[in-house]
Scaffold this motif. Structure first.
Motif, PDB file in Angstrom:
ATOM      1  N   ARG A 169      -5.439 -16.623 -15.483  1.00 23.22           N
ATOM      2  CA  ARG A 169      -4.616 -16.780 -16.280  1.00 23.22           C
ATOM      3  C   ARG A 169      -3.151 -16.467 -16.571  1.00 23.22           C
ATOM      4  NH1 ARG A 169      -8.612 -15.955 -20.940  1.00 23.22           N
ATOM      5  NH2 ARG A 169      -9.666 -14.877 -19.120  1.00 23.22           N
ATOM      6  N   LEU A 170      -3.126 -14.679 -16.212  1.00 15.55           N
ATOM      7  CA  LEU A 170      -1.749 -14.535 -16.067  1.00 15.55           C
ATOM      8  C   LEU A 170      -1.155 -14.616 -14.909  1.00 15.55           C
ATOM      9  CD1 LEU A 170      -2.983 -10.516 -16.450  1.00 15.55           C
ATOM     10  CD2 LEU A 170      -1.491 -12.115 -18.557  1.00 15.55           C
ATOM     11  N   GLY A 171      -0.826 -15.148 -14.115  1.00 12.76           N
ATOM     12  CA  GLY A 171      -0.895 -15.548 -13.143  1.00 12.76           C
ATOM     13  C   GLY A 171      -0.202 -14.567 -11.914  1.00 12.76           C
ATOM     14  N   VAL A 172      -0.894 -13.485 -11.869  1.00 11.11           N
ATOM     15  CA  VAL A 172      -0.331 -12.130 -11.122  1.00 11.11           C
ATOM     16  C   VAL A 172      -1.936 -11.614 -10.966  1.00 11.11           C
ATOM     17  CG1 VAL A 172       1.950 -11.976 -12.090  1.00 11.11           C
ATOM     18  CG2 VAL A 172      -0.278 -10.656 -13.223  1.00 11.11           C
ATOM     19  N   ARG A 173      -1.879 -10.685  -9.979  1.00  5.80           N
ATOM     20  CA  ARG A 173      -2.934  -9.954  -9.410  1.00  5.80           C
ATOM     21  C   ARG A 173      -2.482  -8.807 -10.056  1.00  5.80           C
ATOM     22  NH1 ARG A 173      -6.915  -9.534  -5.521  1.00  5.80           N
ATOM     23  NH2 ARG A 173      -6.566 -11.354  -4.886  1.00  5.80           N
ATOM     24  N   LEU A 174      -3.786  -8.406 -10.712  1.00  7.26           N
ATOM     25  CA  LEU A 174      -3.533  -6.855 -11.474  1.00  7.26           C
ATOM     26  C   LEU A 174      -4.191  -6.355 -11.104  1.00  7.26           C
ATOM     27  CD1 LEU A 174      -4.779  -8.151 -15.252  1.00  7.26           C
ATOM     28  CD2 LEU A 174      -2.399  -7.881 -13.764  1.00  7.26           C
ATOM     29  N   PHE A 175      -4.968  -6.425  -9.946  1.00  4.16           N
ATOM     30  CA  PHE A 175      -5.673  -5.241  -8.860  1.00  4.16           C
ATOM     31  C   PHE A 175      -5.514  -5.364  -7.167  1.00  4.16           C
ATOM     32  CE2 PHE A 175      -8.022  -4.953 -12.836  1.00  4.16           C
ATOM     33  CZ  PHE A 175      -7.761  -3.818 -13.174  1.00  4.16           C
ATOM     34  N   ASN A 176      -5.508  -4.139  -6.645  1.00  5.84           N
ATOM     35  CA  ASN A 176      -5.587  -4.688  -4.962  1.00  5.84           C
ATOM     36  C   ASN A 176      -6.945  -4.162  -4.929  1.00  5.84           C
ATOM     37  OD1 ASN A 176      -3.338  -5.288  -4.412  1.00  5.84           O
ATOM     38  ND2 ASN A 176      -2.618  -3.074  -4.316  1.00  5.84           N
ATOM     39  N   ARG A 177      -8.014  -4.923  -4.571  1.00  4.94           N
ATOM     40  CA  ARG A 177      -9.417  -4.636  -3.834  1.00  4.94           C
ATOM     41  C   ARG A 177      -9.707  -4.322  -2.829  1.00  4.94           C
ATOM     42  NH1 ARG A 177      -8.036  -8.488  -7.203  1.00  4.94           N
ATOM     43  NH2 ARG A 177      -9.194  -8.723  -8.980  1.00  4.94           N
TER      44      ARG A 177
ATOM     45  N   SER B 216     -12.222   0.768  -2.419  1.00  2.00           N
ATOM     46  CA  SER B 216     -11.374   1.334  -4.093  1.00  2.00           C
ATOM     47  C   SER B 216     -10.587   0.239  -4.328  1.00  2.00           C
ATOM     48  CB  SER B 216     -10.708   1.901  -3.028  1.00  2.00           C
ATOM     49  OG  SER B 216      -9.414   1.107  -2.704  1.00  2.00           O
ATOM     50  N   VAL B 217     -10.323   0.391  -5.582  1.00  2.00           N
ATOM     51  CA  VAL B 217     -10.392  -0.414  -6.753  1.00  2.00           C
ATOM     52  C   VAL B 217      -8.632   0.194  -7.521  1.00  2.00           C
ATOM     53  CG1 VAL B 217      -9.716  -1.634  -8.614  1.00  2.00           C
ATOM     54  CG2 VAL B 217     -12.147  -1.692  -7.314  1.00  2.00           C
ATOM     55  N   ALA B 218      -7.801   0.154  -6.916  1.00  2.00           N
ATOM     56  CA  ALA B 218      -5.994   0.469  -7.185  1.00  2.00           C
ATOM     57  C   ALA B 218      -5.635  -1.213  -8.200  1.00  2.00           C
ATOM     58  CB  ALA B 218      -5.481   0.631  -6.640  1.00  2.00           C
ATOM     59  N   LEU B 219      -4.714  -0.462  -9.286  1.00  2.00           N
ATOM     60  CA  LEU B 219      -3.352  -1.320  -9.904  1.00  2.00           C
ATOM     61  C   LEU B 219      -2.375  -1.393  -9.140  1.00  2.00           C
ATOM     62  CD1 LEU B 219      -3.723   0.744 -13.428  1.00  2.00           C
ATOM     63  CD2 LEU B 219      -4.327  -2.291 -12.785  1.00  2.00           C
ATOM     64  N   THR B 220      -1.967  -2.508  -9.044  1.00  2.00           N
ATOM     65  CA  THR B 220      -0.773  -3.413  -8.275  1.00  2.00           C
ATOM     66  C   THR B 220       0.018  -2.588  -9.268  1.00  2.00           C
ATOM     67  OG1 THR B 220      -0.799  -5.324 -10.171  1.00  2.00           O
ATOM     68  CG2 THR B 220      -1.805  -5.450  -7.662  1.00  2.00           C
ATOM     69  N   GLU B 221       1.394  -2.859  -9.336  1.00  2.00           N
ATOM     70  CA  GLU B 221       2.824  -2.372 -10.117  1.00  2.00           C
ATOM     71  C   GLU B 221       2.663  -3.247 -11.003  1.00  2.00           C
ATOM     72  OE1 GLU B 221       7.135  -2.619  -9.808  1.00  2.00           O
ATOM     73  OE2 GLU B 221       6.086  -2.866  -7.416  1.00  2.00           O
ATOM     74  N   ALA B 222       2.011  -4.744 -11.275  1.00  2.00           N
ATOM     75  CA  ALA B 222       2.301  -5.767 -12.261  1.00  2.00           C
ATOM     76  C   ALA B 222       1.038  -4.887 -12.872  1.00  2.00           C
ATOM     77  CB  ALA B 222       2.133  -6.939 -11.990  1.00  2.00           C
ATOM     78  N   GLY B 223      -0.051  -4.399 -12.675  1.00  2.00           N
ATOM     79  CA  GLY B 223      -1.360  -4.158 -13.327  1.00  2.00           C
ATOM     80  C   GLY B 223      -0.396  -3.056 -14.150  1.00  2.00           C
ATOM     81  N   SER B 224       0.149  -2.264 -13.137  1.00  2.00           N
ATOM     82  CA  SER B 224       0.191  -0.866 -14.295  1.00  2.00           C
ATOM     83  C   SER B 224       1.220  -1.040 -14.675  1.00  2.00           C
ATOM     84  CB  SER B 224       0.904   0.352 -12.637  1.00  2.00           C
ATOM     85  OG  SER B 224       0.704   1.195 -13.394  1.00  2.00           O
ATOM     86  N   ASP B 225       1.969  -1.470 -14.961  1.00  2.00           N
ATOM     87  CA  ASP B 225       3.229  -1.900 -15.870  1.00  2.00           C
ATOM     88  C   ASP B 225       2.836  -2.963 -17.265  1.00  2.00           C
ATOM     89  OD1 ASP B 225       5.453  -0.719 -14.353  1.00  2.00           O
ATOM     90  OD2 ASP B 225       5.879  -3.099 -13.348  1.00  2.00           O
ATOM     91  N   PHE B 226       0.998  -3.728 -17.070  1.00  2.00           N
ATOM     92  CA  PHE B 226       0.887  -4.569 -18.050  1.00  2.00           C
ATOM     93  C   PHE B 226      -0.326  -3.366 -19.122  1.00  2.00           C
ATOM     94  CE2 PHE B 226      -3.166  -6.543 -19.482  1.00  2.00           C
ATOM     95  CZ  PHE B 226      -3.043  -7.710 -19.856  1.00  2.00           C
ATOM     96  N   LEU B 227      -0.868  -2.652 -17.838  1.00  2.00           N
ATOM     97  CA  LEU B 227      -2.290  -1.578 -18.316  1.00  2.00           C
ATOM     98  C   LEU B 227      -0.691  -0.559 -19.549  1.00  2.00           C
ATOM     99  CD1 LEU B 227      -4.951  -1.228 -18.807  1.00  2.00           C
ATOM    100  CD2 LEU B 227      -5.088   0.158 -17.149  1.00  2.00           C
TER     101      LEU B 227
END
Length: 305
Positions: free
Chosen positions: A46-54, A58-69
């Protein structure tokens, strides 16, 4: 077009980011891991971006996910604070209390937690005991459990138990066959049972007498992964163990073990519940703090001292 995200969606993202593990986040949220994984995938679509690298580990925030959070967290905090404010008007607190501590500290506090749950049926308690000294604020815990000397300076510490003391113990048979111990340096002529802590470091033996402090990396051929195992090995005559007086109390009382260097192992402040000084405790945490203080004020059972 908007992503039309719900509060539950945002909380799911924040929980996965905090735990860095889908299974742990799912347990905290009370849903199956597969449902959480599908929910995060749906949010990302729905956001059109990946929030996590899986990866498989491990699971880690992407740059977009970090900015979003970074933008979302303050809003979630404000909503949580608003809910908590309303909760203060309840006759009894309700909600989730998250605690972090070592396995040993959790074992000590568990009876208090069970009594607390009986007294407050609308409260839930989630305790993490992975052995790491974590930042309770950054990882989303309400409070932590540590020895007083290890509590960060910006935290409020509430004593849970009595003062503690370490002791050097061995069997009567062991002491009969070895040179006498008068000062910590004499340990180098003895077989010491070494203990490896959760961090991987060897637990050094600390001594203090009349202002003099001595720290020893104990000599010994046997290294074990817990103080409980070291105590068990000492009972079997494998050498000297450095454990809490509390852990060895029954063995010392029965004469199964003897204590050495007692004047070099004075008492120190024991286990504390601690929480951020700058943050007003939630109604649930405030109730638990009061519960801990009331329990400590009751007459002491010598068997549990």
């Amino acid at each position: 077009m908007t992503a039309d995200l719900s509060l539950g969606d945002l909380n799911a993202v924040a929980t996965v980011a905090a735990t860095r593990n889908f299974r742990a986040a799912a347990v905290e949220l009370g849903i199956p891991p597969s449902s959480l994984s599908h929910a995060i995938a749906s949010i990302e679509r729905r956001l059109g971006v990946r929030l996590f690298n899986r990866t498989t580990r491990s699971v880690a925030l992407t740059e977009a996910g970090s900015d979003f959070l970074e933008r979302v967290r303050p809003a979630l905090h404000d909503i949580s604070a608003a809910v908590e404010m309303v909760n203060r008007f309840r006759a009894t607190p309700a909600g989730l209390l998250r605690l972090n501590g070592s396995e040993g500290s959790v074992e000590r506090v568990l009876p208090l937690v069970l009594d607390f749950l009986d007294a407050y049926p609308d409260m839930r308690v989630d305790i993490a005991s992975d052995g790491r000294l974590v930042d309770i604020v950054a990882t989303g815990f309400d409070a932590g459990l540590r020895l007083a000397e290890a509590v960060p300076q910006d935290m409020v510490a509430v004593p849970v138990g009595n003062d503690e003391a370490f002791s050097v113990v061995g069997t009567p048979g062991y002491f009969a066959s070895r040179p006498p111990l008068a000062v910590p340096g004499d340990l180098f002529a003895h077989a010491c049972i070494r203990t490896r802590m959760a961090s991987g470091a060897i637990h050094r033996w600390e001594f203090e007498h009349q202002g003099e402090t001595v720290v020893i990396d104990p000599p010994g051929r046997l290294t074990l992964g817990s103080h409980d195992l070291s105590l068990r090995a000492a009972r079997d005559g494998a050498g000297l163990a450095y454990v809490t007086e509390r852990a060895a109390r029954e063995d010392l009382a029965s004469g199964r073990l003897l204590r050495a260097l007692a004047s070099w192992t004075p008492a120190f402040p024991g286990l504390c519940l601690y929480y951020p000084r700058q943050r007003l405790p939630s109604a649930g945490l405030a109730a638990f703090i009061a519960h801990v203080r009331a329990a400590r004020a009751r007459p002491l059972d010598p068997r549990k001292a």
